[in-house]
Design a protein around this motif. Sequence first.
Motif, PDB file in Angstrom:
ATOM      1  N   ALA A 271      -1.488   5.130   4.308  1.00 49.54           N
ATOM      2  CA  ALA A 271      -2.640   5.791   3.696  1.00 49.54           C
ATOM      3  C   ALA A 271      -2.445   7.305   3.656  1.00 49.54           C
ATOM      4  O   ALA A 271      -2.764   7.960   2.655  1.00 49.54           O
ATOM      5  N   LEU A 272      -1.915   7.879   4.732  1.00 47.87           N
ATOM      6  CA  LEU A 272      -1.660   9.320   4.764  1.00 47.87           C
ATOM      7  C   LEU A 272      -0.622   9.722   3.723  1.00 47.87           C
ATOM      8  O   LEU A 272      -0.749  10.775   3.083  1.00 47.87           O
ATOM      9  N   ALA A 273       0.408   8.892   3.543  1.00 43.26           N
ATOM     10  CA  ALA A 273       1.425   9.185   2.531  1.00 43.26           C
ATOM     11  C   ALA A 273       0.825   9.156   1.135  1.00 43.26           C
ATOM     12  O   ALA A 273       1.246   9.915   0.251  1.00 43.26           O
ATOM     13  N   CYS A 274      -0.178   8.301   0.900  1.00 50.04           N
ATOM     14  CA  CYS A 274      -0.827   8.229  -0.414  1.00 50.04           C
ATOM     15  C   CYS A 274      -1.576   9.505  -0.747  1.00 50.04           C
ATOM     16  O   CYS A 274      -1.729   9.840  -1.929  1.00 50.04           O
ATOM     17  N   THR A 275      -2.076  10.219   0.265  1.00 49.95           N
ATOM     18  CA  THR A 275      -2.757  11.479  -0.022  1.00 49.95           C
ATOM     19  C   THR A 275      -1.777  12.545  -0.499  1.00 49.95           C
ATOM     20  O   THR A 275      -2.182  13.533  -1.116  1.00 49.95           O
ATOM     21  N   VAL A 276      -0.497  12.354  -0.195  1.00 49.47           N
ATOM     22  CA  VAL A 276       0.533  13.267  -0.691  1.00 49.47           C
ATOM     23  C   VAL A 276       0.845  12.969  -2.148  1.00 49.47           C
ATOM     24  O   VAL A 276       0.897  13.862  -2.993  1.00 49.47           O
ATOM     25  N   LYS A 277       1.049  11.686  -2.461  1.00 51.01           N
ATOM     26  CA  LYS A 277       1.303  11.281  -3.846  1.00 51.01           C
ATOM     27  C   LYS A 277       1.034   9.797  -3.977  1.00 51.01           C
ATOM     28  O   LYS A 277       1.342   9.018  -3.063  1.00 51.01           O
ATOM     29  N   MET A 278       0.488   9.406  -5.128  1.00 51.91           N
ATOM     30  CA  MET A 278       0.074   8.020  -5.337  1.00 51.91           C
ATOM     31  C   MET A 278       1.262   7.063  -5.427  1.00 51.91           C
ATOM     32  O   MET A 278       1.074   5.854  -5.390  1.00 51.91           O
ATOM     33  N   THR A 279       2.479   7.580  -5.534  1.00 55.87           N
ATOM     34  CA  THR A 279       3.654   6.713  -5.568  1.00 55.87           C
ATOM     35  C   THR A 279       3.879   6.008  -4.239  1.00 55.87           C
ATOM     36  O   THR A 279       4.741   5.130  -4.149  1.00 55.87           O
ATOM     37  N   ALA A 280       3.106   6.367  -3.203  1.00 56.70           N
ATOM     38  CA  ALA A 280       3.198   5.692  -1.905  1.00 56.70           C
ATOM     39  C   ALA A 280       2.301   4.462  -1.829  1.00 56.70           C
ATOM     40  O   ALA A 280       2.241   3.813  -0.782  1.00 56.70           O
ATOM     41  N   LEU A 281       1.637   4.103  -2.920  1.00 56.76           N
ATOM     42  CA  LEU A 281       0.752   2.934  -2.918  1.00 56.76           C
ATOM     43  C   LEU A 281       1.445   1.634  -2.504  1.00 56.76           C
ATOM     44  O   LEU A 281       0.823   0.789  -1.858  1.00 56.76           O
ATOM     45  N   PRO A 282       2.730   1.410  -2.867  1.00 55.05           N
ATOM     46  CA  PRO A 282       3.387   0.174  -2.401  1.00 55.05           C
ATOM     47  C   PRO A 282       3.410   0.045  -0.885  1.00 55.05           C
ATOM     48  O   PRO A 282       3.359  -1.074  -0.362  1.00 55.05           O
ATOM     49  N   PHE A 283       3.477   1.159  -0.164  1.00 59.40           N
ATOM     50  CA  PHE A 283       3.421   1.093   1.296  1.00 59.40           C
ATOM     51  C   PHE A 283       2.066   0.569   1.763  1.00 59.40           C
ATOM     52  O   PHE A 283       1.987  -0.185   2.741  1.00 59.40           O
ATOM     53  N   VAL A 284       1.003   0.976   1.077  1.00 63.81           N
ATOM     54  CA  VAL A 284      -0.329   0.487   1.433  1.00 63.81           C
ATOM     55  C   VAL A 284      -0.411  -1.020   1.214  1.00 63.81           C
ATOM     56  O   VAL A 284      -0.968  -1.754   2.039  1.00 63.81           O
ATOM     57  N   ALA A 285       0.155  -1.486   0.098  1.00 60.55           N
ATOM     58  CA  ALA A 285       0.138  -2.927  -0.179  1.00 60.55           C
ATOM     59  C   ALA A 285       0.921  -3.695   0.883  1.00 60.55           C
ATOM     60  O   ALA A 285       0.442  -4.712   1.422  1.00 60.55           O
ATOM     61  N   TYR A 286       2.112  -3.217   1.219  1.00 61.41           N
ATOM     62  CA  TYR A 286       2.944  -3.898   2.219  1.00 61.41           C
ATOM     63  C   TYR A 286       2.289  -3.859   3.595  1.00 61.41           C
ATOM     64  O   TYR A 286       2.231  -4.879   4.305  1.00 61.41           O
ATOM     65  N   SER A 287       1.786  -2.683   3.979  1.00 63.59           N
ATOM     66  CA  SER A 287       1.183  -2.551   5.310  1.00 63.59           C
ATOM     67  C   SER A 287      -0.111  -3.350   5.416  1.00 63.59           C
ATOM     68  O   SER A 287      -0.459  -3.820   6.502  1.00 63.59           O
ATOM     69  N   SER A 288      -0.824  -3.523   4.310  1.00 64.89           N
ATOM     70  CA  SER A 288      -2.048  -4.330   4.340  1.00 64.89           C
ATOM     71  C   SER A 288      -1.732  -5.793   4.634  1.00 64.89           C
ATOM     72  O   SER A 288      -2.436  -6.461   5.402  1.00 64.89           O
ATOM     73  N   VAL A 289      -0.641  -6.289   4.028  1.00 68.47           N
ATOM     74  CA  VAL A 289      -0.215  -7.671   4.302  1.00 68.47           C
ATOM     75  C   VAL A 289       0.219  -7.810   5.758  1.00 68.47           C
ATOM     76  O   VAL A 289      -0.123  -8.784   6.444  1.00 68.47           O
ATOM     77  N   PHE A 290       0.965  -6.809   6.246  1.00 68.15           N
ATOM     78  CA  PHE A 290       1.420  -6.827   7.640  1.00 68.15           C
ATOM     79  C   PHE A 290       0.220  -6.785   8.592  1.00 68.15           C
ATOM     80  O   PHE A 290       0.167  -7.504   9.596  1.00 68.15           O
ATOM     81  N   TRP A 291      -0.776  -5.936   8.265  1.00 69.89           N
ATOM     82  CA  TRP A 291      -1.981  -5.836   9.088  1.00 69.89           C
ATOM     83  C   TRP A 291      -2.740  -7.160   9.086  1.00 69.89           C
ATOM     84  O   TRP A 291      -3.202  -7.622  10.141  1.00 69.89           O
ATOM     85  N   ALA A 292      -2.887  -7.780   7.919  1.00 68.74           N
ATOM     86  CA  ALA A 292      -3.615  -9.043   7.822  1.00 68.74           C
ATOM     87  C   ALA A 292      -2.913 -10.149   8.607  1.00 68.74           C
ATOM     88  O   ALA A 292      -3.561 -10.980   9.262  1.00 68.74           O
ATOM     89  N   TRP A 293      -1.590 -10.145   8.564  1.00 65.07           N
ATOM     90  CA  TRP A 293      -0.812 -11.141   9.310  1.00 65.07           C
ATOM     91  C   TRP A 293      -1.056 -10.984  10.813  1.00 65.07           C
ATOM     92  O   TRP A 293      -1.277 -11.976  11.521  1.00 65.07           O
TER      93      TRP A 293
END
Length: 573
Positions: A271-293
């Motif tokens: 999420a912090l990386a996304c505030t730098v640039k929106m190209t970090a959105l894939p990290f949010v998607a991946y980390s959300s799956v990891f968090w849900a797991w």
Amino acid sequence: MELTEDMILTLIIWLFVGCAAWGYGRIFLSVRSPDQSGTSNLPPESLGARLYLGLLCLVCLLAAAAIFIPVRWWVGLMAAGVGVFLSVSGYDRRVGYTDNSVRAGALLLAFLTCLALFVSTREVNFFDTALYHQQAVKWLSDYGLVTGLAMIHVRYGSPSSWFAGAAALNHGFLAGREVPIVGGICFALLAVTSLISLWRITQGRLSVNLRTLAWVIFSGMLLTVSVLWNVEASLSPDLVVWIASPVIALLAADSFGDPSKRAGLVLLASALACTVKMTALPFVAYSSVFWAWCFLRNPGLRGKLLKYAAAATFVLVLLLASNFKTSGCPLFPSSVGCSSASFSVGAEVAAQTATGIERFALTGARHTLLLLLAAVCASLLALRLSPSDKFVYHGVGSSLCGVLFVVATAPNPRFGMGYFLFPLALAAAALFCRAHSFHANSLAEKRPFVHAAIALSLLALCAGSVFQLTGVSELLVPRKLASTNGDAIHVLNRRHNVYTTLSVSEHRIGSLVIWQPESCQCWDAPLPCTPDLSLSGVELRDPGRGLAAGFEAKIRSASRISDCSSQSDLLQR
């Protein structure tokens, strides 16, 4: 004497920011055992991850402040001061010093000095820095986050927390000179941690392992790209997002006693990386799956996981709020959720902007297919050589997620260089570890060659600094960006390689007075400077308050999106 102090100040800023970043990093990644009270026993890649996470926290705080107040120098000093306090408060005065540690410290200081000289003498010719990066920093430092700013230029519709960090320095004699200082921070982070890794390995104080080698190889790749593209002498947030690839993998694979901390920190860092640039959105998607797991598998840890999710949600809400304030679209340049308010650019302009980004991405996509094939093949090789290593698993998973995102939305390597290169670094590190297992002392025996390489790199940095000099003062303080008519500029991309002078002229449009450059780039010209307005009919929201009140379009006309976006791709050189 004043110029000498300026050079000392450049080094102090790097060290001060590094100390503040370490303090903020300690909030989330505290030392876990007494023998790790200092950084001497901390793996260099973990040191880099902590500094990186702390740096993201620092600039995110400044971005949050920018929503309400201008990012003055004292705002930056207060935010960094808290981090320094947190860092100093955890300092262990019982740590002893040996001759070897003093020698290593002297080498580190010399290396930092050479890096500062090299970056300070670099010419700022990154196209986007002159197009809108420096202008975005000026808006934040003078007025904060201005309502409807995307009407002046569509590129202001997605504010970056990295620009908020630069805005804290854009004052006084550093105004217009902060570009290489800020741009060089991540460059120095990669170079210093790589140097520490090589030094400790050759001294026998660090074993050859996959994580350290992957960090060193990946850092070497990004350092090379940075020098070739002059990214380290720019305000581009691209390098900041590129570094996130190994950091996400390190956090996800770290041996925390609490499993919730891995998933929680990965989500927060994304999420912090996304505030730098929106190209970090894939990290949010991946980390959300990891968090849900982790959430589903660990019922007893759900409370802690929810706390991390709340922190990450707050950061993402900050991102959406910033985008909405400047453009009226929370996911700008996406047209999803765009408001019809008077300060909003509207869904039509947002859609045109997204189409323009995709179009110019395609013009620089000639290397994308090759990098895609290399990333996929390297991922398979890394998984084959290290099938049980969680670091490889998370590194490959998050990187491929990013690769797919870039290829599907804007197939340009610049938008996802970290995604493409990290699998290559993993594969190379795995191959080296496999070869090293047959000859365990290979690096120790090559200590003189490694030391010679370090010495040559220092000489190369110094030689590069002297070679790029246009005046002796640049050894002491970075050159200032062009700000007035007649100042020399260098327009460089695939279409142009022109040395000319800045030329801006004043135009009145209703209650609004703007400066328009003869070319697309505004450099450090006065505010508001823009090649062309995003909408016709743009006015000041409150002429009495001036630029601080923001902008609106009471009578909307046909959009007038400038074609400068088609020229601003670094890969068009």
